[in-house]
Scaffold this motif. Structure first.
Motif, PDB file in Angstrom:
ATOM      1  N   THR A 316       0.826  -1.216   0.000  1.00  0.00           N
ATOM      2  CA  THR A 316       0.000   0.000   0.000  1.00  0.00           C
ATOM      3  C   THR A 316       0.857   1.262   0.000  1.00  0.00           C
ATOM      4  O   THR A 316       0.424   2.307  -0.499  1.00  0.00           O
ATOM      5  CB  THR A 316      -0.947   0.041   1.215  1.00  0.00           C
ATOM      6  OG1 THR A 316      -0.191   0.142   2.421  1.00  0.00           O
ATOM      7  CG2 THR A 316      -1.831  -1.194   1.268  1.00  0.00           C
ATOM      8  N   THR A 317       2.072   1.171   0.535  1.00  0.00           N
ATOM      9  CA  THR A 317       2.937   2.351   0.635  1.00  0.00           C
ATOM     10  C   THR A 317       3.624   2.691  -0.682  1.00  0.00           C
ATOM     11  O   THR A 317       4.283   3.734  -0.783  1.00  0.00           O
ATOM     12  CB  THR A 317       4.002   2.161   1.730  1.00  0.00           C
ATOM     13  OG1 THR A 317       4.884   1.099   1.357  1.00  0.00           O
ATOM     14  CG2 THR A 317       3.356   1.827   3.064  1.00  0.00           C
ATOM     15  N   PHE A 318       3.494   1.826  -1.680  1.00  0.00           N
ATOM     16  CA  PHE A 318       4.139   2.064  -2.972  1.00  0.00           C
ATOM     17  C   PHE A 318       3.149   2.503  -4.054  1.00  0.00           C
ATOM     18  O   PHE A 318       3.534   2.680  -5.208  1.00  0.00           O
ATOM     19  CB  PHE A 318       4.877   0.801  -3.434  1.00  0.00           C
ATOM     20  CG  PHE A 318       5.943   0.348  -2.487  1.00  0.00           C
ATOM     21  CD1 PHE A 318       7.194   0.944  -2.469  1.00  0.00           C
ATOM     22  CD2 PHE A 318       5.696  -0.673  -1.583  1.00  0.00           C
ATOM     23  CE1 PHE A 318       8.181   0.538  -1.590  1.00  0.00           C
ATOM     24  CE2 PHE A 318       6.664  -1.097  -0.695  1.00  0.00           C
ATOM     25  CZ  PHE A 318       7.916  -0.490  -0.688  1.00  0.00           C
ATOM     26  N   VAL A 319       1.869   2.659  -3.685  1.00  0.00           N
ATOM     27  CA  VAL A 319       0.864   3.080  -4.664  1.00  0.00           C
ATOM     28  C   VAL A 319       0.833   4.604  -4.727  1.00  0.00           C
ATOM     29  O   VAL A 319       0.585   5.282  -3.728  1.00  0.00           O
ATOM     30  CB  VAL A 319      -0.532   2.530  -4.306  1.00  0.00           C
ATOM     31  CG1 VAL A 319      -1.559   3.008  -5.344  1.00  0.00           C
ATOM     32  CG2 VAL A 319      -0.511   1.007  -4.247  1.00  0.00           C
ATOM     33  N   LYS A 320       1.070   5.123  -5.917  1.00  0.00           N
ATOM     34  CA  LYS A 320       1.005   6.577  -6.139  1.00  0.00           C
ATOM     35  C   LYS A 320      -0.346   6.943  -6.739  1.00  0.00           C
ATOM     36  O   LYS A 320      -0.894   6.220  -7.561  1.00  0.00           O
ATOM     37  CB  LYS A 320       2.126   7.023  -7.090  1.00  0.00           C
ATOM     38  CG  LYS A 320       3.529   6.753  -6.561  1.00  0.00           C
ATOM     39  CD  LYS A 320       4.604   7.402  -7.412  1.00  0.00           C
ATOM     40  CE  LYS A 320       4.648   6.828  -8.815  1.00  0.00           C
ATOM     41  NZ  LYS A 320       5.780   7.383  -9.605  1.00  0.00           N
ATOM     42  N   GLN A 321      -0.896   8.056  -6.284  1.00  0.00           N
ATOM     43  CA  GLN A 321      -2.178   8.590  -6.776  1.00  0.00           C
ATOM     44  C   GLN A 321      -3.285   7.528  -6.738  1.00  0.00           C
ATOM     45  O   GLN A 321      -3.905   7.226  -7.758  1.00  0.00           O
ATOM     46  CB  GLN A 321      -2.021   9.145  -8.197  1.00  0.00           C
ATOM     47  CG  GLN A 321      -0.957  10.228  -8.297  1.00  0.00           C
ATOM     48  CD  GLN A 321      -0.820  10.772  -9.706  1.00  0.00           C
ATOM     49  OE1 GLN A 321      -1.678  11.546 -10.152  1.00  0.00           O
ATOM     50  NE2 GLN A 321       0.236  10.374 -10.400  1.00  0.00           N
ATOM     51  N   PRO A 322      -3.535   6.955  -5.569  1.00  0.00           N
ATOM     52  CA  PRO A 322      -4.538   5.886  -5.477  1.00  0.00           C
ATOM     53  C   PRO A 322      -5.927   6.363  -5.844  1.00  0.00           C
ATOM     54  O   PRO A 322      -6.276   7.535  -5.664  1.00  0.00           O
ATOM     55  CB  PRO A 322      -4.468   5.487  -3.997  1.00  0.00           C
ATOM     56  CG  PRO A 322      -3.937   6.687  -3.285  1.00  0.00           C
ATOM     57  CD  PRO A 322      -2.971   7.319  -4.251  1.00  0.00           C
ATOM     58  N   PHE A 323      -6.723   5.443  -6.378  1.00  0.00           N
ATOM     59  CA  PHE A 323      -8.127   5.665  -6.742  1.00  0.00           C
ATOM     60  C   PHE A 323      -8.301   6.730  -7.822  1.00  0.00           C
ATOM     61  O   PHE A 323      -9.320   7.404  -7.881  1.00  0.00           O
ATOM     62  CB  PHE A 323      -8.964   6.045  -5.504  1.00  0.00           C
ATOM     63  CG  PHE A 323      -8.864   5.054  -4.381  1.00  0.00           C
ATOM     64  CD1 PHE A 323      -9.226   3.731  -4.562  1.00  0.00           C
ATOM     65  CD2 PHE A 323      -8.397   5.447  -3.125  1.00  0.00           C
ATOM     66  CE1 PHE A 323      -9.134   2.828  -3.522  1.00  0.00           C
ATOM     67  CE2 PHE A 323      -8.308   4.538  -2.081  1.00  0.00           C
ATOM     68  CZ  PHE A 323      -8.666   3.228  -2.284  1.00  0.00           C
ATOM     69  N   THR A 324      -7.274   6.904  -8.650  1.00  0.00           N
ATOM     70  CA  THR A 324      -7.375   7.817  -9.787  1.00  0.00           C
ATOM     71  C   THR A 324      -7.019   7.055 -11.061  1.00  0.00           C
ATOM     72  O   THR A 324      -6.520   5.922 -11.013  1.00  0.00           O
ATOM     73  CB  THR A 324      -6.404   9.014  -9.641  1.00  0.00           C
ATOM     74  OG1 THR A 324      -5.051   8.547  -9.834  1.00  0.00           O
ATOM     75  CG2 THR A 324      -6.540   9.679  -8.282  1.00  0.00           C
ATOM     76  N   GLN A 325      -7.243   7.680 -12.195  1.00  0.00           N
ATOM     77  CA  GLN A 325      -6.871   7.074 -13.474  1.00  0.00           C
ATOM     78  C   GLN A 325      -5.358   6.926 -13.605  1.00  0.00           C
ATOM     79  O   GLN A 325      -4.872   6.128 -14.404  1.00  0.00           O
ATOM     80  CB  GLN A 325      -7.409   7.942 -14.624  1.00  0.00           C
ATOM     81  CG  GLN A 325      -8.925   7.967 -14.733  1.00  0.00           C
ATOM     82  CD  GLN A 325      -9.491   6.604 -15.112  1.00  0.00           C
ATOM     83  OE1 GLN A 325      -8.921   5.883 -15.927  1.00  0.00           O
ATOM     84  NE2 GLN A 325     -10.610   6.243 -14.501  1.00  0.00           N
ATOM     85  N   ARG A 326      -4.597   7.682 -12.824  1.00  0.00           N
ATOM     86  CA  ARG A 326      -3.135   7.653 -12.901  1.00  0.00           C
ATOM     87  C   ARG A 326      -2.506   6.797 -11.803  1.00  0.00           C
ATOM     88  O   ARG A 326      -1.292   6.833 -11.618  1.00  0.00           O
ATOM     89  CB  ARG A 326      -2.583   9.083 -12.823  1.00  0.00           C
ATOM     90  CG  ARG A 326      -3.009   9.961 -13.996  1.00  0.00           C
ATOM     91  CD  ARG A 326      -2.398  11.356 -13.901  1.00  0.00           C
ATOM     92  NE  ARG A 326      -2.850  12.051 -12.686  1.00  0.00           N
ATOM     93  CZ  ARG A 326      -3.997  12.688 -12.571  1.00  0.00           C
ATOM     94  NH1 ARG A 326      -4.853  12.713 -13.596  1.00  0.00           N
ATOM     95  NH2 ARG A 326      -4.330  13.315 -11.463  1.00  0.00           N
ATOM     96  N   ALA A 327      -3.325   6.044 -11.076  1.00  0.00           N
ATOM     97  CA  ALA A 327      -2.798   5.205  -9.992  1.00  0.00           C
ATOM     98  C   ALA A 327      -1.781   4.211 -10.542  1.00  0.00           C
ATOM     99  O   ALA A 327      -2.013   3.568 -11.574  1.00  0.00           O
ATOM    100  CB  ALA A 327      -3.937   4.470  -9.303  1.00  0.00           C
ATOM    101  N   GLN A 328      -0.650   4.088  -9.849  1.00  0.00           N
ATOM    102  CA  GLN A 328       0.390   3.155 -10.274  1.00  0.00           C
ATOM    103  C   GLN A 328       1.297   2.825  -9.108  1.00  0.00           C
ATOM    104  O   GLN A 328       1.342   3.542  -8.107  1.00  0.00           O
ATOM    105  CB  GLN A 328       1.200   3.747 -11.424  1.00  0.00           C
ATOM    106  CG  GLN A 328       1.910   5.055 -11.056  1.00  0.00           C
ATOM    107  CD  GLN A 328       2.681   5.643 -12.204  1.00  0.00           C
ATOM    108  OE1 GLN A 328       3.512   4.979 -12.808  1.00  0.00           O
ATOM    109  NE2 GLN A 328       2.396   6.910 -12.538  1.00  0.00           N
ATOM    110  N   LEU A 329       2.031   1.742  -9.269  1.00  0.00           N
ATOM    111  CA  LEU A 329       3.012   1.354  -8.257  1.00  0.00           C
ATOM    112  C   LEU A 329       4.336   2.058  -8.527  1.00  0.00           C
ATOM    113  O   LEU A 329       4.783   2.141  -9.686  1.00  0.00           O
ATOM    114  CB  LEU A 329       3.232  -0.160  -8.280  1.00  0.00           C
ATOM    115  CG  LEU A 329       2.196  -1.010  -7.555  1.00  0.00           C
ATOM    116  CD1 LEU A 329       2.367  -2.484  -7.923  1.00  0.00           C
ATOM    117  CD2 LEU A 329       2.320  -0.851  -6.039  1.00  0.00           C
TER     118      LEU A 329
END
Length: 608
Positions: A316-329
């Motif tokens: 969970t700490t490596f997810v950038k911009q969660p719950f968006t179209q740009r969410a990524q690890l």
């Protein structure tokens, strides 16, 4: 003032009760950051150079719950107590004499006293009803001696020792196998043990063919016994490498025995199944060790006196911009954290105390570590992926492959700096099927420089450390529920119930306040047993130890479908399989709030 690192009462409680260092005068760790400093300094203290730099590197991966070392490491590093930093051990071979049995019990008690869980193969003990050679008494069989271990564990707990955890395994061709299968049919029986049957390839084939299945025991232990037949077969017994003559004591129908195993685990969740030939076939050290047991939760198959040294990357700490179209690890940070975590766990091998000298020799000879993941289900939701869909399995496998390959590269670099593990044999190690499946450049690196650690990856249940890390989902398990109650064992031996909210659900409410949960927010109620099984299978190719996974089965799941799960697990190449179907014998650790419909629950299997 820095923000409170704890988002729930249970996280604060876990720190206070398990990982915070207190002496006779009170807390020494005033804050969680004090705990991180204590652990980072202690682990970096092994380094011959740049200890301050390594302290800061280790602090960086600990803060924010990015890397979660095993519970023993958090509790025992930098404290003056005589404890081990290794969570679990497989104990030595139990020789079939009364003196040896109680010597083994003593070794187990000493190990549990220092905080280690223990695993045993009880297959070496003579079946019930056969005369003892020296004194003429009648053998009582493995299950009866397991009760002595269970009582000893209970006694240690009553004296204030850490909660005990034990694993008992028995061969599928041991004459007492039916008694072992039925051992936990009654509530309260062998309650400190997890049980697993060692199932081999020959047995699975015999089940398919509906063959008779011989139950056998080594001739050397039965000589002079009138109850024995003249039928003798060759078997590799327990942890030995070579075959030896074993006498057939009786035959059963293989399908009947399989049905009995399946019925027992369907009705009261045990025994689990260890696919023991798969375990040994895929073992990186098959050239020097024969495995017949695992640690208490099954994620690390180990030889006699082997130990597990575990840590988990919190996805969970490596997810950038969660719950968006740009969410990524953030794969770059994942690589950096994995590299430092390998060094961290490798240092634990040298820093730890060991209850027994044989355990120290085995740990330092192999330098086995088990780096895995936790928070997978939450991370998938943060990325907009449904745990039960192929796309989620593909993403999970990709992440586990990256962790695995980065860990192996880091271990090669450590070998260049500090030397390969002492039991390393280049030709034999490179011949291992798991090693042959790694990218060519990793194999070439091992050939040129050796490798620091014999094994590098494992996926543990992480029940306690995931609660500590603000109620992230546990290991590779799906979310049990987004809002539920959980019973937590207290120091006085009683359970207290906490109301918990899942990490990803809390984050969604913050990022998208007032919006309903999307359809990719799935829990155990909406996932099928196949969804569980396929996720485990997706990760297994990148795990050189094993995976601890409980496949939740709904209350209305038919028995015939249930049986097929274990067959599929074997065909998919898993090293073991554990299921849970809610029933009156095992009860429940987790329960949903009254306004949420009831569904299947999980078993607390973590040793740490």
């Amino acid at each position: 003032m820095p923000p409170d690192p704890f988002q729930s009462d249970v996280s604060q409680y876990i720190w206070n009760s398990k990982y915070r260092y207190c002496d006779d005068e009170g807390p020494v760790d005033e804050t969680l950051d004090d705990t991180w400093h204590r652990v980072a300094r202690g682990i970096a203290g092994i380094e011959p150079h740049r200890q301050s730099d390594w302290t800061n590197r280790f602090l960086n991966i600990l803060r924010g719950f990015r890397f979660l070392p095993g519970g023993r490491i958090l509790a025992g590093t930098g404290v003056p107590y005589d404890v081990t930093l290794f969570n679990c051990f497989v104990m030595g071979r139990i020789e079939d004499t009364l003196e040896a049995i109680f010597d083994a019990l003593k070794e187990g008690a000493l190990t549990m006293q220092q905080g280690g869980g223990v695993g045993y193969d009880f297959s070496t003990l003579r079946p019930r009803g056969f005369p003892a050679r020296r004194v003429g008494s009648i053998a009582s069989g493995p299950v009866s001696f397991m009760r002595i271990w269970d009582a000893a564990c209970d006694t240690l707990i009553s004296t204030g020792a850490r909660r005990g955890a034990m694993m008992a395994s028995l061969r599928c061709d041991h004459p007492d196998i039916e008694r072992f299968i039925d051992a936990k049919r009654h509530p309260g029986e062998l309650r400190h043990f997890n049980l697993s049957v060692q199932v081999n390839d020959d047995f699975m084939q015999a089940v398919d063919r509906d063959d008779a299945w011989p139950l056998v025991f080594p001739v050397r232990a039965l000589q002079g016994n009138d109850q024995c037949s003249d039928d003798v077969v060759q078997r590799v017994w327990s942890d030995r490498h070579q075959t030896e003559p074993c006498r057939i004591l009786r035959r059963v129908r293989a399908r009947d025995l399989w049905e009995r195993i399946m019925r027992a685990t369907y009705e009261y969740a045990e025994p689990g199944v260890l696919f023991i030939d798969s375990i040994n076939r895929m073992n990186n050290l098959a050239y020097r060790e024969r495995i017949s047991a695992t640690n208490p939760c099954g994620e690390v198959p180990l030889p006699t006196y082997g130990a597990c040294n575990l840590g988990s990357l919190n996805l969970t700490t490596f997810v950038k911009q969660p719950f968006t179209q740009r969410a990524q690890l953030d794969l770059h940070t994942l690589d950096e954290t994995t590299t430092d975590a390998v060094r961290f766990l490798d240092n634990v091998v040298d820093l730890s105390r060991f209850p027994l000298e044989a355990q120290r020799q085995q740990a330092q000879g192999t330098r086995r570590i088990g780096l895995g993941m936790t928070g997978l289900a939450d991370a998938l939701m943060m990325l907009g992926l449904n745990y039960g869909h192929e796309e989620a399995r593909h993403q999970a496998a990709k992440v586990m492959a990256q962790i695995c390959h980065t860990a192996y590269r880091a271990s090669i670099e450590l070998a260049k700096e500090k030397g390969a593990f002492p039991y390393f044999n280049q030709a034999d190690y490179l011949h291992s099927p798991f090693i042959r499946a790694l990218p060519d450049e990793i194999q070439q690196g091992i050939e040129k420089h050796g490798i620091r650690n014999s094994h590098l990856t494992a996926v543990a249940p992480t029940g306690t450390i995931s609660l500590f890390a603000n109620t992230t989902s546990s290991g590779l398990e799906p979310v049990f529920d987004f809002y539920y109650r959980r019973k937590i064992l207290q120091p006085d031996g009683k359970y207290q119930t906490y109301t918990l909210t899942d990490y990803a659900w809390r984050l969604w409410q913050t990022v998208c306040p007032g919006k309903p949960r999307p359809d990719y927010f799935v829990d155990c109620n909406t996932l099928t047993p196949d969804d569980h099984l396929l996720m485990q299978a997706a990760l297994q190719p990148y795990v050189d130890n094993a995976i601890s996974k409980t496949i939740n089965v709904p209350a209305d799941y038919p028995f015939e479908q249930f049986k097929s799960l274990y067959k599929r697990a074997y065909v998919l190449g898993l090293k073991g399989c554990t299921t849970f179907w809610p029933n009156p014998v095992t009860g429940e650790i987790l329960s949903v709030e009254p306004d949420i419909s009831h569904h299947c629950c999980s078993i607390e299997r973590e040793a740490g």
